[in-house]
Enzyme design. Structure first.
Site, PDB file in Angstrom:
ATOM      1  N   ASP A   9      47.162  44.363  39.744  1.00 31.27           N
ATOM      2  CA  ASP A   9      46.089  45.140  40.337  1.00 31.27           C
ATOM      3  C   ASP A   9      46.775  46.232  41.177  1.00 31.27           C
ATOM      4  OD1 ASP A   9      43.514  45.840  41.562  1.00 31.27           O
ATOM      5  OD2 ASP A   9      44.287  44.776  43.324  1.00 31.27           O
ATOM      6  N   ASP A  11      45.297  48.610  44.191  1.00 29.99           N
ATOM      7  CA  ASP A  11      45.025  48.611  45.634  1.00 29.99           C
ATOM      8  C   ASP A  11      45.084  47.200  46.207  1.00 29.99           C
ATOM      9  OD1 ASP A  11      43.566  51.549  46.176  1.00 29.99           O
ATOM     10  OD2 ASP A  11      43.265  50.763  44.151  1.00 29.99           O
ATOM     11  N   ASP A 166      44.798  40.580  44.371  1.00 31.95           N
ATOM     12  CA  ASP A 166      44.436  40.108  45.710  1.00 31.95           C
ATOM     13  C   ASP A 166      42.938  39.878  45.865  1.00 31.95           C
ATOM     14  OD1 ASP A 166      43.810  42.940  45.657  1.00 31.95           O
ATOM     15  OD2 ASP A 166      43.591  42.830  47.832  1.00 31.95           O
TER      16      ASP A 166
END
Length: 211
Positions: A9, A11, A166
């Site tokens: 991922d 960001d 995250d």
């Protein structure tokens, strides 16, 4: 594990983009004569995109007559300052170097739009083997399509891949694509056990132990 590919991922996992997004929101608020918001309150919303920042900053929904204009302003400011403070998280640069040394593939699968994703990667001189963005396909995470598309582009089997993220949507996307998932605690999302990730790491370097 027979892993030859790691997908990330963007960001909150690969790059710490929250400072520049917070700057963009607070700049729009300041232009509007409003007080700036604390960084720590903005940071958890980054994964949800610019619209979530506008909803939080101005306490309004998408039906507000100024919502579209405010959203466009935050995007413009962010685009012009996309690499002012953003940088890779601790350990990521060394991790990518090791991945390349081992002749493994690596890539980015994000819900961030293509124009902003490629601009950010270019500014930070980051060159993944594959990049799939929020508007690359008709679906984005947690749908499995972006991850499976990345695997097709690299000509690898999903079973040979790890997806690192995250946010809960990252883990769901991995599960939906039958790809092993790695949740990171250093990002923006508050990782919970009921996400049912396969692995949990606190620092990027720990990923090396899995591969």
């Amino acid at each position: 594990m027979s892993i030859n590919t790691i997908l990330f991922d963007l960001d909150g996992t690969l790059i710490d983009t929250a400072p520049d997004l917070a700057y963009a929101l607070n700049t729009v608020l300041k232009y509007s004569g409003l007080s700036e918001k604390p960084y720590e309150k903005i940071k958890p919303l980054v994964a949800l995109g610019g619209k979530a920042l506008i909803k939080f900053g101005f306490d309004c929904d998408e039906f507000h007559p100024d919502f579209i204009d405010r959203h466009q302003k935050i995007l413009n400011i962010y685009k012009d300052n996309i690499s002012q403070f953003s940088k890779t998280f601790s350990g990521i640069d060394a991790l990518i170097k090791t991945i390349k040394t081992r002749q493994m593939f690596w890539g980015v699968v994000t819900n961030k739009p293509e124009n902003l994703t490629h601009l950010l990667l270019e500014k930070l001189d980051i060159n993944p083997d594959v990049v799939v963005c929020g508007d690359t396909l008709a679906f984005n995470k947690p749908h499995p399509a972006p991850l499976l598309y990345a695997c097709v582009q690299l000509a690898i089997n999903p079973s040979q891949c790890l997806f690192v993220g995250d946010d809960k949507n990252d883990i769901l996307a991995g599960k939906n694509a039958h790809i092993k998932t790695v949740a990171v605690t250093y990002g923006y999302g508050k990782v919970k056990e009921d996400w049912y990730y396969d692995y949990l790491i606190n620092e990027a370097e720990e990923l090396l132990e899995l591969i």
